[in-house]
Design a protein around this motif. Structure first.
Motif, PDB file in Angstrom:
ATOM      1  N   MET A  15      35.508  53.679  46.113  1.00 20.23           N
ATOM      2  CA  MET A  15      34.959  53.109  44.894  1.00 20.23           C
ATOM      3  C   MET A  15      34.162  54.143  44.105  1.00 20.23           C
ATOM      4  O   MET A  15      33.618  53.847  43.060  1.00 20.23           O
ATOM      5  CB  MET A  15      34.066  51.907  45.217  1.00 20.23           C
ATOM      6  N   SER A  39      35.869  45.635  44.804  1.00 19.01           N
ATOM      7  CA  SER A  39      35.866  46.610  43.707  1.00 19.01           C
ATOM      8  C   SER A  39      35.062  46.039  42.553  1.00 19.01           C
ATOM      9  O   SER A  39      35.152  44.848  42.251  1.00 19.01           O
ATOM     10  CB  SER A  39      37.290  46.946  43.256  1.00 19.01           C
ATOM     11  N   GLN A  49      36.189  48.858  37.675  1.00 18.29           N
ATOM     12  CA  GLN A  49      37.191  49.596  38.435  1.00 18.29           C
ATOM     13  C   GLN A  49      38.320  48.692  38.931  1.00 18.29           C
ATOM     14  O   GLN A  49      39.146  49.109  39.741  1.00 18.29           O
ATOM     15  CB  GLN A  49      36.537  50.313  39.618  1.00 18.29           C
ATOM     16  N   THR A  50      38.348  47.470  38.418  1.00 19.61           N
ATOM     17  CA  THR A  50      39.416  46.531  38.761  1.00 19.61           C
ATOM     18  C   THR A  50      40.304  46.340  37.541  1.00 19.61           C
ATOM     19  O   THR A  50      39.814  45.984  36.468  1.00 19.61           O
ATOM     20  CB  THR A  50      38.838  45.169  39.196  1.00 19.61           C
ATOM     21  N   VAL A  80      41.340  46.403  46.196  1.00 22.96           N
ATOM     22  CA  VAL A  80      40.451  47.428  45.659  1.00 22.96           C
ATOM     23  C   VAL A  80      41.066  47.955  44.362  1.00 22.96           C
ATOM     24  O   VAL A  80      41.908  48.838  44.377  1.00 22.96           O
ATOM     25  CB  VAL A  80      40.240  48.584  46.652  1.00 22.96           C
ATOM     26  N   GLY A  81      40.698  47.349  43.259  1.00 28.12           N
ATOM     27  CA  GLY A  81      41.125  47.830  41.949  1.00 28.12           C
ATOM     28  C   GLY A  81      42.477  47.369  41.490  1.00 28.12           C
ATOM     29  O   GLY A  81      42.639  46.823  40.400  1.00 28.12           O
ATOM     30  N   SER A 104      41.234  48.196  50.947  1.00 32.04           N
ATOM     31  CA  SER A 104      40.132  49.013  51.451  1.00 32.04           C
ATOM     32  C   SER A 104      40.492  49.628  52.793  1.00 32.04           C
ATOM     33  O   SER A 104      41.148  49.009  53.632  1.00 32.04           O
ATOM     34  CB  SER A 104      38.868  48.161  51.597  1.00 32.04           C
ATOM     35  N   ALA A 111      30.779  43.251  43.144  1.00 28.24           N
ATOM     36  CA  ALA A 111      31.957  43.910  43.715  1.00 28.24           C
ATOM     37  C   ALA A 111      33.008  42.889  44.136  1.00 28.24           C
ATOM     38  O   ALA A 111      33.824  43.141  45.021  1.00 28.24           O
ATOM     39  CB  ALA A 111      31.583  44.802  44.887  1.00 28.24           C
ATOM     40  N   GLN A 163      38.290  40.686  47.649  1.00 27.05           N
ATOM     41  CA  GLN A 163      38.190  41.818  46.715  1.00 27.05           C
ATOM     42  C   GLN A 163      36.995  42.681  47.099  1.00 27.05           C
ATOM     43  O   GLN A 163      35.948  42.169  47.526  1.00 27.05           O
ATOM     44  CB  GLN A 163      38.027  41.306  45.285  1.00 27.05           C
TER      45      GLN A 163
END
Length: 326
Positions: free
Chosen positions: A325, A139, A143-144, A240-241, A247, A193, A137
């Motif tokens: 991000m 994010s 934002q996830t 990413v999210g 990414s 993150a 991961q």
């Protein structure tokens, strides 16, 4: 006399500190690599590796094939599994019948029992299960999406648990076996993150640590392997999210991965841990290898927290530079 004891203690401490800074694995693992059993001791064993189509899983398959281990290679991409099989046949001490390609989706839980039956039909036994499938991961928490969190937990935790539940009765009936789970240093140190990823690895430690205690009367070893950053194409598939977003950052140009461990070296150390039936191993280059030692053994909590915050701030500064991000 007291001075001699203190001097001896300080000398031992100094030697251990020097060893630590020269190591790319925890000190116990380094000792076993030099003086313990080698991966060649696993020759003839049946080892089932999930997530075997790339990264650590692929490297471990190649490493074990050189030791003459019989392999079951599982992942979703059958074409990539067959590519890995050909590599094992070309470089290892295995024949075509010694390597079974078995496509498997870690979150298709209702298929796992059937996969176990296929392995048993081919080899007659399962000596080692390597729960290696998973996803990273990149994010921050806010934002996830919850769907992203759920995706990580189902793949990184429930997938491992489900397949283990399917394999375990066979091992318990035989009264022997080994289950290795590829966790992470993020399962020891909360990672900015990567809240879902880090949380999933903490959960893996809880699940399989409890299972280890429950299996005390059986000769079934539980090995929690905790790599730090490793050179791998798995970095291109980090969430990413959202589950379907990855990414675009090139891992080879990412400052967070400037000192990653070569995948082959990681696989070698994991194989050493497996051969010696260790309980937990840490595998990483510095400075990452130092962090779990500080968190586990630093006698001054305030100092440990200060160093953790410094690490977190550095990571967040780099991560937030990723345009995806912002």
């Amino acid at each position: 006399m007291l001075e001699l004891v203190v001097s001896g203690f300080l000398l031992v401490l100094l030697v251990q500190v020097v060893r630590l800074f020269l190591s790319d694995g925890d000190l116990s693992l380094m000792w076993y690599e030099r003086f313990g059993k080698t991966p060649d001791q696993l020759a003839g064993k049946v080892v089932w590796i999930t997530g075997a189509s790339s990264g650590i899983g692929e490297a471990l398959a190649v490493e074990l094939s050189r030791a003459g281990v019989k392999l079951v290679l599982s992942a979703r991409r059958e074409d990539e599994l067959r590519r890995v099989k050909q590599t094992c046949l070309g470089t290892g001490k295995v024949s075509d019948s010694d390597v079974l390609v078995l496509p498997l989706d870690s979150v298709a839980f209702d298929t796992h029992a059937g996969c176990v039956e296929q392995v048993l039909a081919h080899f007659g036994r399962i000596d080692v299960l390597v729960n290696n499938s998973g996803r990273g991961q990149r994010s921050v928490f806010w934002q996830t999406s919850l769907a992203g969190d759920r995706h990580i937990f189902e793949l990184n935790v429930l997938g491992q648990v489900s397949l283990t539940k399917a394999v375990l009765p066979h091992m318990m009936e035989r009264g022997e076996g080994q289950i290795m789970v590829t966790s992470s240093l993020s399962g020891i140190i909360p990672t900015p993150a990567g809240s879902a990823y880090s949380g999933s690895k903490f959960a893996v430690h809880g699940f399989f640590g409890a299972l280890r205690a429950e299996l005390h009367s059986y000769d079934i070893n539980i090995l929690l392997a905790c790599p730090g950053p490793v050179i791998s194409n798995a970095g291109k598939n980090v969430l990413v999210g959202e589950p379907d977003k990855t990414s675009t950052l090139d891992p080879t140009k990412d400052p967070l991965h400037s000192n990653d461990m070569p995948t082959a070296r990681c696989a070698r150390l994991l194989a050493v841990g497996m051969a010696n039936r260790l309980d937990e191993i840490w595998v990483a280059r510095h400075p990452y290898l130092l962090y779990p030692y500080l968190r586990s053994y630093l006698p001054v909590p305030a100092l440990e927290r200060r160093m953790s915050k410094t690490f977190a701030k550095r990571r967040m500064k780099i991560v937030m530079q990723d345009k995806k991000m912002q």
